[in-house]
Design a protein around this motif. Structure first.
Motif, mmCIF file in Angstrom:
data_model
loop_
_atom_site.group_PDB
_atom_site.id
_atom_site.type_symbol
_atom_site.label_atom_id
_atom_site.label_comp_id
_atom_site.label_asym_id
_atom_site.label_seq_id
_atom_site.Cartn_x
_atom_site.Cartn_y
_atom_site.Cartn_z
ATOM 1 N N ARG A 71 46.651 -77.563 35.746
ATOM 2 C CA ARG A 71 46.362 -78.554 34.620
ATOM 3 C C ARG A 71 44.944 -78.682 33.982
ATOM 4 O O ARG A 71 44.596 -78.468 32.892
ATOM 5 C CB ARG A 71 47.079 -80.059 34.567
ATOM 6 N N LYS A 72 44.191 -78.921 35.070
ATOM 7 C CA LYS A 72 42.697 -79.006 34.617
ATOM 8 C C LYS A 72 42.066 -77.693 34.233
ATOM 9 O O LYS A 72 41.158 -77.654 33.426
ATOM 10 C CB LYS A 72 41.805 -79.714 35.956
ATOM 11 N N LEU A 111 51.532 -75.641 17.653
ATOM 12 C CA LEU A 111 52.163 -75.777 19.135
ATOM 13 C C LEU A 111 50.983 -75.459 20.194
ATOM 14 O O LEU A 111 50.977 -76.566 21.079
ATOM 15 C CB LEU A 111 53.064 -74.722 19.352
ATOM 16 N N PHE A 112 50.104 -74.848 19.996
ATOM 17 C CA PHE A 112 48.890 -74.820 20.801
ATOM 18 C C PHE A 112 48.282 -76.104 20.796
ATOM 19 O O PHE A 112 47.771 -76.401 21.771
ATOM 20 C CB PHE A 112 47.928 -73.534 20.523
ATOM 21 N N LEU A 113 47.902 -76.590 19.729
ATOM 22 C CA LEU A 113 47.050 -77.893 19.339
ATOM 23 C C LEU A 113 47.947 -79.120 20.122
ATOM 24 O O LEU A 113 47.140 -79.809 20.897
ATOM 25 C CB LEU A 113 46.804 -78.200 17.714
ATOM 26 N N VAL A 114 49.397 -79.292 19.821
ATOM 27 C CA VAL A 114 49.952 -80.287 20.584
ATOM 28 C C VAL A 114 49.742 -80.035 22.021
ATOM 29 O O VAL A 114 49.783 -80.977 22.826
ATOM 30 C CB VAL A 114 51.334 -80.240 19.816
ATOM 31 N N ARG A 121 47.721 -85.224 29.562
ATOM 32 C CA ARG A 121 48.393 -86.255 30.508
ATOM 33 C C ARG A 121 49.665 -85.670 31.184
ATOM 34 O O ARG A 121 50.107 -85.780 32.271
ATOM 35 C CB ARG A 121 49.343 -87.107 29.567
ATOM 36 N N LEU A 122 49.771 -84.221 30.844
ATOM 37 C CA LEU A 122 51.146 -83.528 31.332
ATOM 38 C C LEU A 122 50.924 -82.007 31.073
ATOM 39 O O LEU A 122 50.476 -81.561 30.007
ATOM 40 C CB LEU A 122 52.557 -83.799 30.400
ATOM 41 N N HIS A 168 60.480 -81.070 36.058
ATOM 42 C CA HIS A 168 61.537 -81.065 35.245
ATOM 43 C C HIS A 168 61.065 -81.758 33.778
ATOM 44 O O HIS A 168 61.413 -81.045 32.980
ATOM 45 C CB HIS A 168 62.755 -81.899 35.677
ATOM 46 N N THR A 169 60.153 -82.580 33.824
ATOM 47 C CA THR A 169 59.576 -83.314 32.516
ATOM 48 C C THR A 169 59.004 -82.217 31.746
ATOM 49 O O THR A 169 58.880 -82.242 30.610
ATOM 50 C CB THR A 169 58.904 -84.550 33.035
ATOM 51 N N GLU A 170 57.905 -81.606 32.442
ATOM 52 C CA GLU A 170 56.995 -80.490 32.039
ATOM 53 C C GLU A 170 57.777 -79.542 31.382
ATOM 54 O O GLU A 170 57.425 -78.927 30.120
ATOM 55 C CB GLU A 170 55.898 -80.080 33.028
#
Length: 189
Positions: A71-72, A111-114, A121-122, A168-170
């Motif tokens: 993620r980082k 979608l890339f921006l979101v 966070r995720l 699962h959430t991701e």
């Protein structure tokens, strides 16, 4: 089973899935005179630069793999991916592509921006996002194309869980964003 999951994950890589989907749309909806320049412009403005970015990022150690799975590390990916996506939209506009192609590019940019914002966070699944996004759009092209893409999208989601690249959430967040984006890009009139 791991080899199969890796193969499916590779086929479901956003660059591969998006390229195949755009080629299907261009090949079935546009003649070669219109479709080929659009596909070539998208390749040169967005997909090839992103592929070079990913490969050079792995080679230089900026990120651990071509999926940018940490993620980082994605915080160094999105500042490049968003302008590449914008370049694709500008290229489509300049070529006077049909409005649904430009709309698809705008939704992809959104979608890339979101995803960039969510990444604080995720680490949502970009594989799932773009697989489901493309599947919904391909249903607009034809039931067979959409069904094949949806089956592949489900397999991609499974592979990302199996390989433990996402929770699962991701995965669900990526799928939901992809489905929503696909409806806007492919079905919104």
């Amino acid at each position: 089973m791991t080899t199969l999951a890796r193969l499916i994950s590779w086929v479901g890589h956003p660059l591969v899935f998006v390229l195949a989907s755009v080629a299907i749309v261009a090949g079935t909806q546009l003649g070669p005179r219109t479709g080929f320049p659009i596909l070539l412009a998208l390749l040169l403005s967005t997909l090839v630069p992103t592929a070079i970015l990913l490969l050079s990022g792995v080679r230089s150690g900026r990120w651990s793999d071509a999926d940018v799975s940490v993620r980082k590390e994605r915080q160094r990916f999105f500042p490049w991916a968003v302008p590449f996506s914008l370049a694709g939209v500008i290229a489509m506009w300049w070529l006077q592509a049909p409005s649904y192609i430009i709309r698809g590019g705008m939704v992809t940019l959104g979608l890339f921006l979101v995803s960039w914002l969510a990444n604080f966070r995720l680490k949502l699944s970009l594989h799932a996002l773009f697989a489901f996004y493309c599947a919904i759009i391909l249903f607009r092209i034809g039931l067979m194309w959409g069904a094949i893409a949806l089956i592949l999208a489900v397999l991609v989601a499974w592979s990302r869980l199996f390989l433990r690249r996402h929770t699962h959430t991701e995965l669900i967040v990526g799928m939901v964003l992809g489905l929503m984006g696909g409806f806007v890009a492919g079905w919104w009139n």
